[in-house]
Design an enzyme around this catalytic site. Structure first.
Site, PDB file in Angstrom:
ATOM      1  N   ASP A  13      41.274 -25.702  30.177  1.00  0.00           N
ATOM      2  CA  ASP A  13      41.201 -26.882  31.298  1.00  0.00           C
ATOM      3  C   ASP A  13      43.218 -26.810  31.725  1.00  0.00           C
ATOM      4  OD1 ASP A  13      38.464 -27.471  31.491  1.00  0.00           O
ATOM      5  OD2 ASP A  13      39.021 -28.711  29.712  1.00  0.00           O
ATOM      6  N   LYS A  16      43.884 -23.182  35.560  1.00  0.00           N
ATOM      7  CA  LYS A  16      43.241 -21.967  36.160  1.00  0.00           C
ATOM      8  C   LYS A  16      42.291 -22.022  37.010  1.00  0.00           C
ATOM      9  CE  LYS A  16      40.149 -21.290  32.501  1.00  0.00           C
ATOM     10  NZ  LYS A  16      40.575 -22.431  31.764  1.00  0.00           N
ATOM     11  N   GLY A  40      35.116 -25.900  33.635  1.00  0.00           N
ATOM     12  CA  GLY A  40      34.988 -26.422  34.997  1.00  0.00           C
ATOM     13  C   GLY A  40      36.024 -26.476  35.032  1.00  0.00           C
ATOM     14  N   HIS A  41      36.242 -25.900  36.845  1.00  0.00           N
ATOM     15  CA  HIS A  41      37.550 -24.844  37.088  1.00  0.00           C
ATOM     16  C   HIS A  41      37.374 -26.105  38.247  1.00  0.00           C
ATOM     17  CE1 HIS A  41      37.730 -21.219  35.294  1.00  0.00           C
ATOM     18  NE2 HIS A  41      37.340 -22.392  34.106  1.00  0.00           N
ATOM     19  N   GLN A 225      37.953 -21.137  29.738  1.00  0.00           N
ATOM     20  CA  GLN A 225      38.393 -21.649  29.141  1.00  0.00           C
ATOM     21  C   GLN A 225      39.947 -21.118  28.500  1.00  0.00           C
ATOM     22  OE1 GLN A 225      34.830 -19.839  28.359  1.00  0.00           O
ATOM     23  NE2 GLN A 225      34.567 -21.583  29.375  1.00  0.00           N
TER      24      GLN A 225
HETATM   25  P1  GDP Z   1      41.016 -25.259  34.746  1.00  0.00           P
HETATM   26  O1  GDP Z   1      39.712 -25.034  33.858  1.00  0.00           O
HETATM   27  O2  GDP Z   1      41.506 -24.320  34.177  1.00  0.00           O
HETATM   28  O3  GDP Z   1      40.342 -25.062  35.610  1.00  0.00           O
HETATM   29  O4  GDP Z   1      41.301 -26.403  34.976  1.00  0.00           O
HETATM   30  P2  GDP Z   1      40.882 -27.990  35.339  1.00  0.00           P
HETATM   31  O5  GDP Z   1      40.449 -27.895  36.620  1.00  0.00           O
HETATM   32  O6  GDP Z   1      39.432 -28.431  34.183  1.00  0.00           O
HETATM   33  O7  GDP Z   1      41.430 -29.481  34.889  1.00  0.00           O
HETATM   34  C1  GDP Z   1      42.745 -28.595  35.452  1.00  0.00           C
HETATM   35  C2  GDP Z   1      42.632 -30.221  36.122  1.00  0.00           C
HETATM   36  O8  GDP Z   1      43.934 -30.871  36.842  1.00  0.00           O
HETATM   37  C3  GDP Z   1      42.680 -30.601  37.528  1.00  0.00           C
HETATM   38  O9  GDP Z   1      41.602 -31.497  37.643  1.00  0.00           O
HETATM   39  C4  GDP Z   1      43.152 -30.175  38.675  1.00  0.00           C
HETATM   40  O10 GDP Z   1      42.700 -30.282  40.038  1.00  0.00           O
HETATM   41  C5  GDP Z   1      44.692 -30.932  37.902  1.00  0.00           C
HETATM   42  N1  GDP Z   1      45.518 -29.885  38.570  1.00  0.00           N
HETATM   43  C6  GDP Z   1      46.107 -28.680  38.716  1.00  0.00           C
HETATM   44  N2  GDP Z   1      47.341 -28.353  38.346  1.00  0.00           N
HETATM   45  C7  GDP Z   1      47.658 -29.460  38.502  1.00  0.00           C
HETATM   46  C8  GDP Z   1      49.113 -29.738  38.724  1.00  0.00           C
HETATM   47  O11 GDP Z   1      50.068 -29.039  38.690  1.00  0.00           O
HETATM   48  N3  GDP Z   1      49.564 -31.558  38.701  1.00  0.00           N
HETATM   49  C9  GDP Z   1      48.123 -32.503  38.770  1.00  0.00           C
HETATM   50  N4  GDP Z   1      48.748 -33.727  37.697  1.00  0.00           N
HETATM   51  N5  GDP Z   1      46.806 -31.797  38.831  1.00  0.00           N
HETATM   52  C10 GDP Z   1      46.967 -30.727  38.450  1.00  0.00           C
HETATM   53  P1  IMO Z   2      37.335 -24.339  30.972  1.00  0.00           P
HETATM   54  O1  IMO Z   2      37.236 -22.621  32.189  1.00  0.00           O
HETATM   55  C1  IMO Z   2      37.907 -26.775  27.584  1.00  0.00           C
HETATM   56  C2  IMO Z   2      35.482 -26.023  24.388  1.00  0.00           C
HETATM   57  C3  IMO Z   2      34.409 -27.171  24.263  1.00  0.00           C
HETATM   58  C4  IMO Z   2      33.525 -26.410  22.691  1.00  0.00           C
HETATM   59  C5  IMO Z   2      33.884 -25.989  22.915  1.00  0.00           C
HETATM   60  C6  IMO Z   2      32.156 -24.670  22.495  1.00  0.00           C
HETATM   61  O2  IMO Z   2      37.298 -25.262  32.278  1.00  0.00           O
HETATM   62  O3  IMO Z   2      38.632 -24.194  30.414  1.00  0.00           O
HETATM   63  P2  IMO Z   2      30.150 -24.317  24.110  1.00  0.00           P
HETATM   64  O4  IMO Z   2      29.678 -25.343  25.462  1.00  0.00           O
HETATM   65  O5  IMO Z   2      31.630 -23.226  25.382  1.00  0.00           O
HETATM   66  O6  IMO Z   2      29.898 -23.728  23.433  1.00  0.00           O
HETATM   67  O7  IMO Z   2      31.494 -25.056  23.787  1.00  0.00           O
HETATM   68  O8  IMO Z   2      34.030 -24.680  23.777  1.00  0.00           O
HETATM   69  N1  IMO Z   2      34.660 -25.847  25.948  1.00  0.00           N
HETATM   70  C7  IMO Z   2      36.156 -25.723  26.903  1.00  0.00           C
HETATM   71  N2  IMO Z   2      36.871 -26.733  27.011  1.00  0.00           N
HETATM   72  N3  IMO Z   2      37.869 -25.861  28.842  1.00  0.00           N
HETATM   73  C8  IMO Z   2      36.687 -25.084  29.008  1.00  0.00           C
HETATM   74  O9  IMO Z   2      36.582 -24.830  29.736  1.00  0.00           O
HETATM   75  C9  IMO Z   2      36.131 -25.296  27.899  1.00  0.00           C
HETATM   76  N4  IMO Z   2      34.411 -24.417  28.179  1.00  0.00           N
HETATM   77  C10 IMO Z   2      34.259 -24.961  26.760  1.00  0.00           C
HETATM   78  O10 IMO Z   2      34.970 -28.401  24.452  1.00  0.00           O
HETATM   79  O11 IMO Z   2      34.820 -27.873  22.041  1.00  0.00           O
HETATM   80 MG    MG Z   3      38.228 -26.866  32.774  1.00  0.00          MG
END
Ligand code: GDP
Ligand code: IMO
Ligand code: MG
Length: 431
Positions: A13, A16, A40-41, A225
């Site tokens: 999270d 990416k 979840g991206h 991840q």
């Molecule tokens: P990922 O799994 O690595 O793609 O990250 P996620 O999408 O799960 O979580 C990142 C969250 O932060 C998302 O809701 C993005 O829209 C948000 N985000 C990304 N970059 C920034 C930033 O620079 N500032 C803020 N406030 N939000 C951001």
């Molecule tokens: P993105 O790509 C954050 C975590 C789960 C749990 C562990 C194992 O959005 O960064 P799983 O369902 O993979 O067997 O869970 O890994 N986890 C993540 N945490 N971002 C993710 O993906 C994750 N995918 C799995 O919360 O701790």
């Molecule tokens: Mg994510």
């Protein structure tokens, strides 16, 4: 020719999806190689929000090819729903834009059910998985009993494999977990239906990618991840079931390491984690809640509140060692605006001894106390900054400190969720 891997440098999270969306402009093909819909991206483009679980974050760029490679575990129902949502919003007009690996392992209903009942049985020792069937599906892959995409379009082979799998899974589900058994006929019909619908997307993705690269295409690999969730190098057992580090991009896609030009790590300016496991800089106070609220730190897959804490430099240095980072993309700097001071963990204290490295032992990691350096905060809203020099001096100082303590140059600073809320200091495709 230059191809780039984007990896999470923390616990997932990191942002990416947003970074991949930005770099997609300079790439020809975008690839997911590992993980599944545990990811979840989130991307925000001119205020419109998109969340992708399986489809690469380059898909919003018309003409860019997107690949879900063999190393990904694919839930066909989730993939079809994601395709449907994109088409409704006017994207993915040409099915040829999205390719799915014929050898990708398929997440079956028993994987999802097993993931859930197993966590329930573990009780307080649970991993905190996303309950999407990821672990059980990878287990079957390694056990060589998995069902792959190519089998969804071969009804006889699929039926045979499904029958063999259900014999054992239903025994386990019923007798060990006291759960419902799964019906052979219902799954057979449902999954052969998915096979028909997904057939136009199925290709030999390793061949596709290598041929594209031989023609000079630039490929962008979208990690899922984060480094500390890697099955071999993460905080086992509180990890996911795949190699989330840069090497996974090669094994998962069938693209050799010699064709990779660089690796960009993504890190927040603080740290978060979802699920169980060690997290030395975790904040349990109002400050942690403030970061959670301002950063909207709630999981994009499960909606769970993310655990929040300060930036952990030993973790990012570890990510640098494992991934060979060419540079770092720093996200969510804006979330720290308004704090009187910002803390950065530069080392740990374990058993009264200062340690600069992430400990291998889980018990030691759980015991680790952060050693902090502190810098002044800033009050200004920074979300409109376009150049590094537009940032308040204190924010610039923090970025420089993070570079110094991580040992990696910061080539991008993200100051908001939207595509245009980004300071690109260097373009990794041109570096
Ligand atoms: P990922 O799994 O690595 O793609 O990250 P996620 O999408 O799960 O979580 C990142 C969250 O932060 C998302 O809701 C993005 O829209 C948000 N985000 C990304 N970059 C920034 C930033 O620079 N500032 C803020 N406030 N939000 C951001
Ligand atoms: P993105 O790509 C954050 C975590 C789960 C749990 C562990 C194992 O959005 O960064 P799983 O369902 O993979 O067997 O869970 O890994 N986890 C993540 N945490 N971002 C993710 O993906 C994750 N995918 C799995 O919360 O701790
Ligand atoms: Mg994510």
């Amino acid at each position: 020719m230059k191809s780039i891997i984007v990896v999470g440098a923390q616990w997932g999270d990191e942002g990416k999806g947003k970074i991949v969306d930005i770099y997609s402009e300079f790439a020809d093909v975008v690839v997911r190689s590992t993980g599944g819909n545990n990811a979840g991206h989130t991307l925000v483009v001119k205020g419109d929000k998109f969340v992708f679980h399986l489809i690469p974050s380059g898909i919003l760029h018309p003409g860019k090819k997107c690949v879900i490679a063999n190393g990904v575990v694919v839930d066909p129902k989730v993939l079809l729903a994601e395709i449907g949502r994109l088409k409704e919003r006017g994207y993915l007009k040409d099915d040829g834009q999205l390719k799915v690996g014929l050898l990708a392992n398929i997440i079956m209903p028993y994987h999802i059910l097993l993931d859930r009942v197993r966590e329930e049985k573990l009780g307080s020792r649970k991993i905190g998985t996303t309950a999407r069937g990821i672990g059980p599906c990878y287990e079957d892959k390694i056990a060589r009993t998995g069902i792959r995409a190519c089998e969804l379009i071969r009804p006889d082979t699929f039926a045979e494999k499904l029958r063999a799998n259900l014999e054992l899974k239903n025994f386990l589900l019923k007798n060990y977990y006291g759960a419902e058994e799964i019906s052979f006929q219902a799954v057979l019909e449902e999954y052969l239906g998915y096979g028909e619908l997904l057939k136009p997307h199925f290709v030999d993705t390793s061949r596709f990618l290598n041929e594209e690269m031989n023609r000079g295409a630039k490929v962008l690999f979208e990690g899922a991840q984060g480094t500390l969730l890697d099955i071999d190098h993460g905080t086992y057992p509180f990890v996911t079931s795949s190699n989330t580090t840069a090497g996974g991009a090669c094994t998962g896609s069938g693209v050799p390491p010699t064709k990779i030009g660089g690796v960009v790590g993504v890190s927040k300016a603080y740290a978060t984690r979802v699920g169980g496991g060690p997290f030395p800089t975790e904040l349990f106070d109002e400050e942690g809640q403030r970061i959670r609220d301002r950063g909207n730190e709630y999981g994009s897959t499960t909606g769970r509140p993310r655990r929040c804490g300060w930036f952990d430099a030993p973790v990012v240095r570890y990510a640098h060692r494992l991934n060979g980072l060419s540079s770092l993309a720093l996200t969510k700097l804006d979330v720290l605006s308004g704090l009187p001071r910002v803390k950065v963990c530069v080392a740990y204290e374990i058993g009264g001894v200062r340690r600069d490295e992430v400990p291998l032992s889980l018990a030691e990691f759980e015991e680790a106390k952060p050693v902090y350096e502190q810098v002044e905060g800033w009050k200004e809203d920074i979300s409109t900054a376009k150049e590094f020099g537009d940032l308040p001096k204190a924010a610039q100082k923090l970025v420089r400190l993070l570079e110094e303590v991580s040992g990696v140059e910061i080539s991008l600073v993200s100051v908001g969720p939207d595509r245009n809320e980004t300071i690109m200091r260097k373009n990794p495709f041109r570096a």
